[in-house]
Enzyme design. Structure first.
Site, mmCIF file in Angstrom:
data_model
loop_
_atom_site.group_PDB
_atom_site.id
_atom_site.type_symbol
_atom_site.label_atom_id
_atom_site.label_comp_id
_atom_site.label_asym_id
_atom_site.label_seq_id
_atom_site.Cartn_x
_atom_site.Cartn_y
_atom_site.Cartn_z
ATOM 1 N N LYS A 124 0.727 -1.210 0.153
ATOM 2 C CA LYS A 124 0.085 -0.049 -0.011
ATOM 3 C C LYS A 124 0.546 1.173 -0.133
ATOM 4 C CE LYS A 124 -4.472 -1.646 2.037
ATOM 5 N NZ LYS A 124 -5.435 -1.062 3.105
ATOM 6 N N LYS A 207 -5.241 -9.440 -7.201
ATOM 7 C CA LYS A 207 -6.501 -9.769 -6.266
ATOM 8 C C LYS A 207 -7.503 -8.943 -6.748
ATOM 9 C CE LYS A 207 -6.448 -7.903 -2.198
ATOM 10 N NZ LYS A 207 -6.113 -7.345 -0.723
ATOM 11 N N LYS A 210 -11.723 -3.582 -4.161
ATOM 12 C CA LYS A 210 -12.366 -2.281 -4.111
ATOM 13 C C LYS A 210 -11.608 -1.203 -4.580
ATOM 14 C CE LYS A 210 -12.591 -2.893 0.755
ATOM 15 N NZ LYS A 210 -13.494 -3.570 1.869
HETATM 16 P P1 TYM Z 1 -10.700 -5.777 3.823
HETATM 17 O O1 TYM Z 1 -11.882 -4.853 4.192
HETATM 18 O O2 TYM Z 1 -9.425 -5.515 2.836
HETATM 19 O O3 TYM Z 1 -11.263 -7.208 3.523
HETATM 20 C C1 TYM Z 1 -12.379 -7.819 4.313
HETATM 21 C C2 TYM Z 1 -12.443 -9.292 4.005
HETATM 22 O O4 TYM Z 1 -12.575 -9.728 2.735
HETATM 23 C C3 TYM Z 1 -11.275 -10.496 2.169
HETATM 24 N N1 TYM Z 1 -11.177 -10.388 0.904
HETATM 25 C C4 TYM Z 1 -10.955 -11.222 0.130
HETATM 26 N N2 TYM Z 1 -11.100 -12.890 0.196
HETATM 27 C C5 TYM Z 1 -10.874 -13.287 -1.000
HETATM 28 N N3 TYM Z 1 -10.597 -12.862 -2.168
HETATM 29 C C6 TYM Z 1 -10.378 -11.416 -2.291
HETATM 30 N N4 TYM Z 1 -10.198 -10.969 -3.417
HETATM 31 C C7 TYM Z 1 -10.431 -10.814 -1.145
HETATM 32 N N5 TYM Z 1 -10.484 -9.263 -0.860
HETATM 33 C C8 TYM Z 1 -10.626 -8.952 0.500
HETATM 34 C C9 TYM Z 1 -10.080 -9.868 3.356
HETATM 35 O O5 TYM Z 1 -9.377 -11.148 3.351
HETATM 36 C C10 TYM Z 1 -10.915 -9.770 4.555
HETATM 37 O O6 TYM Z 1 -11.118 -11.107 5.245
HETATM 38 N N6 TYM Z 1 -7.827 -5.873 7.652
HETATM 39 C C11 TYM Z 1 -8.931 -6.289 7.402
HETATM 40 C C12 TYM Z 1 -10.121 -5.792 8.120
HETATM 41 C C13 TYM Z 1 -9.952 -6.009 9.617
HETATM 42 C C14 TYM Z 1 -10.139 -7.107 10.372
HETATM 43 C C15 TYM Z 1 -9.776 -6.850 11.753
HETATM 44 C C16 TYM Z 1 -10.276 -8.677 9.897
HETATM 45 C C17 TYM Z 1 -9.858 -5.204 10.554
HETATM 46 N N7 TYM Z 1 -9.683 -5.881 11.843
HETATM 47 C C18 TYM Z 1 -9.816 -8.130 12.446
HETATM 48 C C19 TYM Z 1 -10.456 -9.524 10.656
HETATM 49 C C20 TYM Z 1 -10.133 -9.081 12.195
HETATM 50 C C21 TYM Z 1 -9.107 -5.703 5.989
HETATM 51 O O7 TYM Z 1 -8.633 -4.943 5.485
HETATM 52 O O8 TYM Z 1 -10.305 -6.501 5.234
#
Ligand code: TYM
Length: 346
Positions: A124, A207, A210
């Protein structure tokens, strides 16, 4: 009778926590890698706490009105996908102060070296690492606080969060060792199913995200049937027929991705999908994938639209969820403060 020696995990009751950033609309990747599995865990009867992590979202600039809107949209997506706010706790992170408080304490536990090795930060920040926010660097430490302030033991996520969860384990272990306590559980990542890493529809090596500038690269949970169909029909493929076994997908990232999406949406395995479609051309497979995706996703988009017509109802659900989350987190935070040595006189 001597007590059995307890492993750190054994003394914590099963509890699931996970979160999604409201930093844009949710994608099919979020749905298959996370949301769909959140619903399955809820339906298995495990205690589930789900969070829209708005404090994580502002680690990169968010326009305030859009952030508010996207948080409500995220909540609508959870509910439309099957999260029942009575059975699960659903809230937005900034409404429960324990996240920020424990996040700070964990900033003092985590080591600079650990944080510098986080690949998502490096991706990032890119070449711009001098100019990104301090919050972006500390991001995984806040994530550990999200999980551990509830003593959660299991965290369903997509593949891309694996390293962050390893850091969460390291933070829990170091806190427990430094203070000589068995206070925080060592969490178990749940990275399961056929679609733990959904890739871009335009480039099978990237990947689905969004934040990708091309809307054609992803299916948004708000896309209508026409948009879903058009994006799948245009998705990149290769000229070969589909193989009949999973190992035939090696070196064919676009084919592997579409087969994984089909398996994820239908709740089967890639092998099962290839048994059905192996040997056939992509045109036939894509037509079946369009039907499946529209059948599964269009009702979610419709329900989201219905829910979003009444934002005050969504806000009420998030408020109630936050109160229930706070009731779990606040006593744990009081104990943390005692362990750390803060004077607590009110
Ligand atoms: P975020 O918002 O990027 O994504 C949320 C969840 O979606 C999954 N994900 C995917 N899975 C499969 N293929 C993809 N292309 C894909 N894009 C996103 C992510 O693996 C995630 O599970 N850091 C986290 C948010 C967070 C969090 C937490 C998660 C903050 N605190 C505590 C678990 C526990 C994040 O950026 O997710």
């Amino acid at each position: 009778m001597a007590d059995a020696v307890q492993t750190p995990q054994a003394s914590f009751k099963p509890r699931i926590f996970s979160g999604i950033q409201p930093s844009g609309g949710l994608t099919l990747g979020n749905y298959l890698g996370a949301l769909k599995r959140f619903v399955e865990k809820q339906d298995e009867g495990i205690e589930t706490i789900y969070c829209l992590v708005d404090m994580h979202a502002i680690t990169v600039w968010q326009e305030p009105e859009r952030l508010r809107q996207q948080t409500r949209e995220g909540a609508a997506a959870f509910i439309a996908a099957g999260i029942d706010p009575k059975r699960s706790i659903l809230f937005n992170q900034s409404q429960v102060s324990a996240h920020a408080e424990l996040g700070w304490i964990f900033n003092c536990i985590a080591r600079m070296g650990w944080m510098s090795r986080m690949t998502q930060f490096k991706d990032k920040a890119g070449k711009n690492s001098e100019n990104v926010s301090l919050g972006l660097f500390a991001y995984p430490s806040l994530m550990a606080a999200d999980i551990l302030t509830y003593h959660a033991t299991m965290v369903p996520v997509g593949e891309d969060q694996k390293q962050h969860l390893e850091l969460c384990r390291d933070i829990a272990i170091k806190f427990n060792n430094d203070y000589g306590v068995n206070f925080f559980p060592v969490v178990e990542p749940l990275i399961e199913g056929a679609a733990t890493r959904v890739m871009s529809l335009r480039d099978g090596t990237k990947k689905m995200s969004k934040s990708d500038p091309s809307d054609q690269s992803r299916i948004n949970l708000t896309d209508d049937a026409d948009a879903i169909a058009q994006k799948i029909r245009k998705a990149k493929t290769d000229p070969e027929a589909l193989p009949s076994e999973e190992k035939g997908l090696e070196g064919r990232p676009e084919a592997e991705n579409l087969v994984g999406i089909y398996a994820g949406l239908s709740g089967t395995s890639k092998d099962a999908v290839l048994k059905q479609f192996g040997g056939g051309q992509f045109s036939g497979f894509k037509a079946a994938l369009v039907d499946l995706a529209v059948e599964k996703l269009a009702p979610i988009a419709d329900e989201m639209r219905r829910l979003l017509a009444d934002p005050s109802h969504i806000d009420a659900i998030l408020g109630e969820g936050a109160a229930r989350a706070d009731a779990i987190a606040a006593p744990i935070m009081r104990e943390v403060k005692d362990i750390v040595g803060f004077v607590r006189s009110r």
